[in-house]
Design an enzyme around this catalytic site. Structure first.
Site, PDB file in Angstrom:
ATOM      1  N   HIS A  30       3.309 -67.438 -10.060  1.00  0.00           N
ATOM      2  CA  HIS A  30       2.905 -67.430 -11.708  1.00  0.00           C
ATOM      3  C   HIS A  30       2.042 -68.989 -11.822  1.00  0.00           C
ATOM      4  O   HIS A  30       1.862 -69.994 -10.717  1.00  0.00           O
ATOM      5  CB  HIS A  30       4.289 -68.128 -12.222  1.00  0.00           C
ATOM      6  CG  HIS A  30       5.367 -67.180 -11.935  1.00  0.00           C
ATOM      7  ND1 HIS A  30       6.610 -67.584 -11.349  1.00  0.00           N
ATOM      8  CD2 HIS A  30       5.545 -65.744 -11.921  1.00  0.00           C
ATOM      9  CE1 HIS A  30       7.632 -66.413 -11.221  1.00  0.00           C
ATOM     10  NE2 HIS A  30       7.047 -65.360 -11.345  1.00  0.00           N
ATOM     11  N   HIS A  32       2.520 -72.286 -13.685  1.00  0.00           N
ATOM     12  CA  HIS A  32       3.516 -73.249 -14.634  1.00  0.00           C
ATOM     13  C   HIS A  32       2.891 -74.153 -15.298  1.00  0.00           C
ATOM     14  O   HIS A  32       1.791 -74.560 -14.978  1.00  0.00           O
ATOM     15  CB  HIS A  32       4.670 -73.627 -13.657  1.00  0.00           C
ATOM     16  CG  HIS A  32       5.574 -72.893 -12.753  1.00  0.00           C
ATOM     17  ND1 HIS A  32       6.835 -72.915 -13.018  1.00  0.00           N
ATOM     18  CD2 HIS A  32       5.190 -71.776 -12.115  1.00  0.00           C
ATOM     19  CE1 HIS A  32       7.206 -71.963 -12.465  1.00  0.00           C
ATOM     20  NE2 HIS A  32       6.368 -71.167 -11.798  1.00  0.00           N
ATOM     21  N   HIS A  48       7.234 -71.605 -16.955  1.00  0.00           N
ATOM     22  CA  HIS A  48       6.125 -70.676 -16.743  1.00  0.00           C
ATOM     23  C   HIS A  48       5.286 -71.143 -18.128  1.00  0.00           C
ATOM     24  O   HIS A  48       5.354 -71.586 -19.076  1.00  0.00           O
ATOM     25  CB  HIS A  48       6.575 -69.235 -16.911  1.00  0.00           C
ATOM     26  CG  HIS A  48       7.329 -68.857 -15.884  1.00  0.00           C
ATOM     27  ND1 HIS A  48       7.630 -67.425 -15.583  1.00  0.00           N
ATOM     28  CD2 HIS A  48       7.536 -69.344 -14.778  1.00  0.00           C
ATOM     29  CE1 HIS A  48       8.168 -67.183 -14.758  1.00  0.00           C
ATOM     30  NE2 HIS A  48       8.075 -68.394 -14.072  1.00  0.00           N
ATOM     31  N   HIS A  56       9.623 -63.077 -20.138  1.00  0.00           N
ATOM     32  CA  HIS A  56       9.112 -63.069 -18.552  1.00  0.00           C
ATOM     33  C   HIS A  56       8.900 -61.627 -18.377  1.00  0.00           C
ATOM     34  O   HIS A  56       9.678 -60.708 -18.802  1.00  0.00           O
ATOM     35  CB  HIS A  56      10.030 -63.633 -17.901  1.00  0.00           C
ATOM     36  CG  HIS A  56       9.348 -63.469 -16.376  1.00  0.00           C
ATOM     37  ND1 HIS A  56       8.382 -64.420 -16.076  1.00  0.00           N
ATOM     38  CD2 HIS A  56       9.715 -62.615 -15.326  1.00  0.00           C
ATOM     39  CE1 HIS A  56       8.172 -64.150 -14.593  1.00  0.00           C
ATOM     40  NE2 HIS A  56       8.930 -63.097 -14.376  1.00  0.00           N
ATOM     41  N   HIS A  65       4.835 -63.703 -20.622  1.00  0.00           N
ATOM     42  CA  HIS A  65       4.440 -65.313 -20.504  1.00  0.00           C
ATOM     43  C   HIS A  65       2.761 -65.019 -20.016  1.00  0.00           C
ATOM     44  O   HIS A  65       2.572 -64.275 -18.988  1.00  0.00           O
ATOM     45  CB  HIS A  65       5.091 -66.159 -19.427  1.00  0.00           C
ATOM     46  CG  HIS A  65       6.564 -66.254 -20.043  1.00  0.00           C
ATOM     47  ND1 HIS A  65       7.489 -66.273 -18.879  1.00  0.00           N
ATOM     48  CD2 HIS A  65       6.992 -66.327 -20.981  1.00  0.00           C
ATOM     49  CE1 HIS A  65       8.815 -66.369 -19.596  1.00  0.00           C
ATOM     50  NE2 HIS A  65       8.595 -66.466 -21.116  1.00  0.00           N
ATOM     51  N   ASP A  68       2.439 -65.285 -16.057  1.00  0.00           N
ATOM     52  CA  ASP A  68       3.165 -64.388 -15.358  1.00  0.00           C
ATOM     53  C   ASP A  68       2.098 -63.815 -14.474  1.00  0.00           C
ATOM     54  O   ASP A  68       1.475 -62.664 -15.191  1.00  0.00           O
ATOM     55  CB  ASP A  68       4.189 -63.378 -16.048  1.00  0.00           C
ATOM     56  CG  ASP A  68       5.384 -64.282 -16.613  1.00  0.00           C
ATOM     57  OD1 ASP A  68       5.450 -65.336 -16.372  1.00  0.00           O
ATOM     58  OD2 ASP A  68       6.139 -63.582 -17.676  1.00  0.00           O
ATOM     59  N   HIS A 107       6.784 -68.428  -5.034  1.00  0.00           N
ATOM     60  CA  HIS A 107       8.143 -68.356  -4.975  1.00  0.00           C
ATOM     61  C   HIS A 107       8.666 -67.696  -3.810  1.00  0.00           C
ATOM     62  O   HIS A 107       7.891 -67.143  -2.966  1.00  0.00           O
ATOM     63  CB  HIS A 107       8.780 -67.849  -6.115  1.00  0.00           C
ATOM     64  CG  HIS A 107       8.725 -68.481  -7.421  1.00  0.00           C
ATOM     65  ND1 HIS A 107       9.707 -69.452  -7.871  1.00  0.00           N
ATOM     66  CD2 HIS A 107       7.858 -68.550  -8.460  1.00  0.00           C
ATOM     67  CE1 HIS A 107       9.467 -69.730  -8.992  1.00  0.00           C
ATOM     68  NE2 HIS A 107       8.054 -69.166  -9.248  1.00  0.00           N
ATOM     69  N   ARG A 123      10.945 -72.610  -5.130  1.00  0.00           N
ATOM     70  CA  ARG A 123       9.285 -72.730  -5.168  1.00  0.00           C
ATOM     71  C   ARG A 123       8.823 -73.306  -3.925  1.00  0.00           C
ATOM     72  O   ARG A 123       9.196 -74.310  -3.548  1.00  0.00           O
ATOM     73  CB  ARG A 123       9.132 -73.605  -6.090  1.00  0.00           C
ATOM     74  CG  ARG A 123       9.589 -73.355  -7.714  1.00  0.00           C
ATOM     75  CD  ARG A 123       9.476 -74.171  -8.904  1.00  0.00           C
ATOM     76  NE  ARG A 123       9.846 -73.902  -9.920  1.00  0.00           N
ATOM     77  CZ  ARG A 123       9.612 -74.400 -11.172  1.00  0.00           C
ATOM     78  NH1 ARG A 123       8.918 -75.353 -11.356  1.00  0.00           N
ATOM     79  NH2 ARG A 123      10.369 -73.729 -12.421  1.00  0.00           N
TER      80      ARG A 123
HETATM   81 CU    CU Z   1       6.811 -69.401 -11.022  1.00  0.00          CU
HETATM   82 ZN    ZN Z   2       7.499 -66.051 -17.120  1.00  0.00          ZN
END
Ligand code: CU
Ligand code: ZN
Length: 137
Positions: A30, A32, A48, A56, A65, A68, A107, A123
């Protein structure tokens, strides 16, 4: 690992590179919102990146998002070769949907695309997105 980001038209950025040291299998991937990876657990990167809100989801789904990016997959040696095209973002320093000074997070587990954040666990890698400083004249 090392990821390179290349803007290849006004609103698409290609993320390419190689990440090692992962567990085999899928890993949530992702953007962030905060360009800050200072905390060892990566929580300093915040949530995110979602300038337009939304829920999400998978990058292929209509409602997700902006940050994503789905999953990357590590092989049995823990190596992931990454090639992800992100639509609707830019590497401009300022402006709509800029991803400069935000973070790419990997992740521990797979993103199952459930709201609010995909359930992908800790993470395990975090990198701040910086603008390419090469000047082309
Ligand atoms: Cu993430
Ligand atoms: Zn997301």
């Amino acid at each position: 690992g090392m990821l390179h980001l290349i803007q290849h038209d006004n609103s698409n950025v290609l993320i390419q590179g190689r990440v090692t040291g992962l567990t085999p299998g899928l890993h949530g991937f992702h953007i962030h919102v905060n360009g800050n990876c200072d905390s060892p657990d990566g929580m300093s990167a915040g949530g995110h990146y979602a300038p337009a809100g939304g829920r999400h989801g998978a990058p292929s789904s209509k409602d997700h998002h902006l940050g994503d990016l789905g999953n990357i997959e590590a092989d049995r040696s823990g190596v992931a070769n990454v090639s992800v095209d992100v639509q609707g973002v830019s590497l401009a320093l300022i402006g709509l949907n800029s991803i400069v000074d935000r973070a790419v997070v990997i992740h521990a587990g797979a993103d199952d695309f459930s709201d609010p954040a995909g359930n992908s666990g800790a993470r395990v890698a975090c990198g701040v997105i910086e603008q390419d400083m090469d000047m082309r004249m």
